[in-house]
Design an enzyme around this catalytic site. Structure first.
Site, PDB file in Angstrom:
ATOM      1  N   ASP A 103      41.668  40.971  38.918  1.00  0.00           N
ATOM      2  CA  ASP A 103      40.325  40.580  39.348  1.00  0.00           C
ATOM      3  C   ASP A 103      39.323  41.447  38.591  1.00  0.00           C
ATOM      4  O   ASP A 103      39.351  42.665  38.707  1.00  0.00           O
ATOM      5  CB  ASP A 103      40.214  40.801  40.868  1.00  0.00           C
ATOM      6  N   ASP A 128      36.793  34.997  36.924  1.00  0.00           N
ATOM      7  CA  ASP A 128      37.143  36.421  36.827  1.00  0.00           C
ATOM      8  C   ASP A 128      38.446  36.789  37.547  1.00  0.00           C
ATOM      9  O   ASP A 128      38.676  37.950  37.833  1.00  0.00           O
ATOM     10  CB  ASP A 128      35.988  37.300  37.298  1.00  0.00           C
ATOM     11  N   GLU A 129      39.293  35.813  37.813  1.00  0.00           N
ATOM     12  CA  GLU A 129      40.547  36.124  38.512  1.00  0.00           C
ATOM     13  C   GLU A 129      41.708  35.350  37.880  1.00  0.00           C
ATOM     14  O   GLU A 129      41.578  34.155  37.612  1.00  0.00           O
ATOM     15  CB  GLU A 129      40.475  35.681  39.976  1.00  0.00           C
TER      16      GLU A 129
HETATM   17 MG   LIG Z   1      35.795  39.930  40.694  1.00  0.00          MG
END
Ligand SMILES: [Mg+2]
Length: 412
Positions: A9, A104-105
């Site tokens: 993350d 973003d993961e």
């Molecule tokens: Mg994040």
């Protein structure tokens, strides 16, 4: 139960990208806002801004009051998506990506021989991003025996974290978390748990499977109970559904330009069907089969979308990078579908407009017939017989779309 998954993350992603690309922002409180207006909300805040209590959802005017010297940056979605693809390329050299969950993961599934090296591999992932994309881009990495806990582990240490949850440490390893830190517990579920006298994760992990089923009103409670104990559950069935179309090209279209136009038409139909079924997609595959050569295939992860325009841009970029000279049949598949109820509306005003435009086109075509209105990229293709060809569906994919009976399908 050995570590089987790594979840990565990115920390304060949009703000960190800005700090990476604009060194003058480094070390300063930064918030990213969708528009240049004090009445909008921060969609990301750098850790320097978070120190002053600014977070995602803080109104910009309020954030300015809280954080002296705050720099408000107008969001640049395209840049964040480009950086996202650079990150994917960097980490994929260390481990194959099992799934991209958002901009973003991402998650990696470890093979048996990789599991003893989970920690070293996690450090390599972080190093790959640092070295190939930028040192200002930090990530929290979680290692765990199941997908759920790998994501939870990223919550335990931020920024720049690396946390392994071992089966032997369960459930105590989860006790420092707040209920809302657990994926699947939102505001409403938190309130419901509180009505049952559950205020902490420690109390939650003390519940029986039966009580959790009762509180959740179904198998989701049982899924969570089992996940919190480290059990590696299969992914819910929605992940396996796809929407796709393919078409054998007539001789006059067996060239890159004819094939491209056909793909545009197929995409138009597939995106409309996606919206009709109430799904969003996160992955596009485009392919062309050829008579005397191996098939041409290109794939890419996407931001979660339903927007025909965004899909068209992606399709065109994939095709135009190196189109095959002699296509015989072309097709595309939208995969990693997310049901409407599991996604949130697009963040960016431009994306929201694209989404509303696509919906409007669907309604017009439903009223006046397919092809009543279409994108200019499709212009010049004979619309006669369109419903027979472009709107005809690939039978096996249609079958795949039917909900599969499954023990783990949500009951709500
Ligand atoms: Mg994040």
């Amino acid at each position: 139960m050995p570590a089987k998954y790594i979840f990565l993350d990115m920390n304060a992603y949009f703000a960190s990208v800005e700090q990476q690309l604009r060194p003058e922002l480094r070390g300063r409180p930064v918030c990213v806002a969708p528009l240049e207006a004090d009445t909008t909300f921060c969609i990301a805040a750098s850790y320097e801004a978070r120190f002053f209590g600014v977070k995602t959802g803080t109104r910009v005017r309020q954030a300015r009051r809280q954080a002296p010297g705050l720099v408000v940056v107008t969001a640049r979605p395209r840049v964040y998506v480009e950086t996202h693809h650079r990150i994917l390329r960097a980490v994929a050299r260390v481990l194959p990506i099992e799934e991209v969950l958002s901009v973003d993961e991402m998650r990696f599934a470890l093979m048996a021989n990789e599991r003893p090296r989970a920690r070293a591999l996690a450090l390599e992932l972080k190093a790959a991003i640092r070295e190939e994309v930028g040192a200002w881009l930090r990530s929290s990495v979680g290692i765990a025996p199941n997908r759920y806990l790998a994501k939870v582990a990223t919550e335990l240490e931020k920024p720049d974290g690396l946390v392994e949850i071992r089966a032997a440490d369960l459930p105590q390893a989860l006790w420092p978390l707040a209920l809302r830190d657990l994926y699947g517990i939102g505001r409403r579920m938190e309130a419901r748990l509180q009505r049952h006298g559950i205020f902490t994760v420690r109390q939650l992990t003390g519940l029986s499977c039966k009580s959790m089923r009762r509180i959740w009103g179904g198998v989701l409670g049982e899924r969570l109970w089992r996940s919190l104990r480290g059990e590696d559950l299969p992914l819910p069935p929605s992940r396996r559904r796809t929407v796709g179309h393919s078409h054998v090209l007539p001789p006059e279209l067996r060239n890159p330009e004819g094939a491209r136009k056909t793909l545009v038409r197929l995409l138009h139909a597939a995106a409309a069907r996606l919206r009709r079924k109430g799904y969003w997609t996160r992955h596009l595959t485009v392919y062309a089969t050829r008579l005397r050569a191996p098939a041409w295939v290109r794939k890419t992860w996407l931001e979660t979308t339903q927007d025909t325009r965004l899909l068209l841009q992606t399709l065109t970029a994939l095709w135009d990078s190196a189109p095959p000279a002699d296509p015989f049949k072309v097709g595309l598949v939208l995969e990693h579908l997310v049901a409407e109820r599991d996604t949130s509306p697009p963040l960016w005003p431009a994306a929201r407009r694209g989404y509303r435009l696509a919906r409007a086109i669907d309604r017009i075509n439903a009223l006046y017939g397919p092809g009543a209105i279409y994108f200019a990229a499709m212009h010049g293709l004979d619309y006669a017989g369109e419903d027979r060809i472009a709107f005809g569906e690939v039978p096996q994919i249609e079958t795949a779309l039917k909900p599969q009976p499954s023990r783990s399908s949500p009951t709500r």
